[in-house]
Design a protein around this motif. Structure first.
Motif, mmCIF file in Angstrom:
data_model
loop_
_atom_site.group_PDB
_atom_site.id
_atom_site.type_symbol
_atom_site.label_atom_id
_atom_site.label_comp_id
_atom_site.label_asym_id
_atom_site.label_seq_id
_atom_site.Cartn_x
_atom_site.Cartn_y
_atom_site.Cartn_z
ATOM 1 N N UNK A 217 0.847 -1.193 0.000
ATOM 2 C CA UNK A 217 0.000 0.000 0.000
ATOM 3 C C UNK A 217 0.884 1.245 0.000
ATOM 4 N N UNK A 218 0.545 2.234 -0.809
ATOM 5 C CA UNK A 218 1.387 3.422 -0.855
ATOM 6 C C UNK A 218 1.291 4.232 0.432
ATOM 7 N N UNK A 219 2.396 4.776 0.837
ATOM 8 C CA UNK A 219 2.427 5.680 1.990
ATOM 9 C C UNK A 219 1.789 5.081 3.234
ATOM 10 N N UNK A 220 2.056 3.800 3.478
ATOM 11 C CA UNK A 220 1.507 3.149 4.669
ATOM 12 C C UNK A 220 2.204 3.618 5.942
ATOM 13 N N UNK B 290 4.242 8.211 9.319
ATOM 14 C CA UNK B 290 4.921 9.499 9.282
ATOM 15 C C UNK B 290 4.663 10.284 8.001
ATOM 16 N N UNK B 291 3.955 9.682 7.046
ATOM 17 C CA UNK B 291 3.647 10.366 5.784
ATOM 18 C C UNK B 291 2.439 11.269 6.006
ATOM 19 N N UNK B 292 2.577 12.514 5.592
ATOM 20 C CA UNK B 292 1.488 13.479 5.788
ATOM 21 C C UNK B 292 0.377 13.264 4.753
ATOM 22 N N UNK B 293 -0.773 13.866 4.983
ATOM 23 C CA UNK B 293 -1.881 13.777 4.024
ATOM 24 C C UNK B 293 -1.495 14.410 2.694
ATOM 25 N N UNK C 6 -1.417 12.547 -0.934
ATOM 26 C CA UNK C 6 -2.089 13.091 -2.110
ATOM 27 C C UNK C 6 -1.132 13.115 -3.298
ATOM 28 N N UNK C 7 0.097 13.577 -3.075
ATOM 29 C CA UNK C 7 1.086 13.645 -4.149
ATOM 30 C C UNK C 7 1.412 12.239 -4.654
ATOM 31 N N UNK C 8 1.593 11.299 -3.754
ATOM 32 C CA UNK C 8 1.884 9.914 -4.147
ATOM 33 C C UNK C 8 0.739 9.350 -4.977
ATOM 34 N N UNK C 9 -0.490 9.576 -4.549
ATOM 35 C CA UNK C 9 -1.660 9.100 -5.284
ATOM 36 C C UNK C 9 -1.704 9.693 -6.687
#
Length: 136
Positions: A58-61, A64-67, A71-74
């Motif tokens: 899963x991306x950015x699981x 510590x990754x911010x919202x 969003x940028x990863x998505x």
């Protein structure tokens, strides 16, 4: 120094679609499937190569990754600019035909590149770019 590639990681946003693509379309073995719902970590790999795997995660699981980062990863995943992998086959045309028949999104048909490689490209269900080179 003796170093090998053991596992590489690609993100997924739909574990069932990714599993179907890598297992059913590419013909990879499922080695592990851990978690539930969209929070699944699936390890797949080519038959006969047990020491080489792809971890579909899963991306950015990471908590510590911010919202904003999520969003940028998505967005990058949707454009196919976040993750990619380079595979190889001795039968590029046959592999291309099989992937195309499996409804994989074609990015580039088989062609000779100016740098001396013949390859093609697809996207997996999460948008990851998959380049496949012909090896002789």
């Amino acid at each position: 120094m003796d170093i090998t590639i053991h596992t590489t990681v690609l993100p997924h946003d739909d574990p069932d679609a990714s599993l179907a693509f890598y297992r059913d379309t590419l013909g990879f073995e499922v080695r592990k499937d851990v978690g539930s719902g969209k929070m699944r970590w699936i390890t797949v790999g080519p038959p006969g190569q047990p020491s080489t795997s792809i971890l579909l995660a899963p991306p950015a699981a990471d908590p510590g990754v911010t919202e904003e980062e999520r969003r940028v990863i998505t967005e990058m995943m949707a454009k196919g600019t976040y993750g990619w992998i380079l595979l190889a086959t001795p039968d590029l045309d046959g592999t291309f035909d099989k992937l195309q028949a499996g409804d994989a999104e074609v990015v580039q048909e088989p062609m000779e590149q100016p740098y001396g490689v013949r390859d093609c490209a697809f996207r997996d269900p999460a948008g990851n770019l998959i380049r496949i080179q012909e090896v002789r």
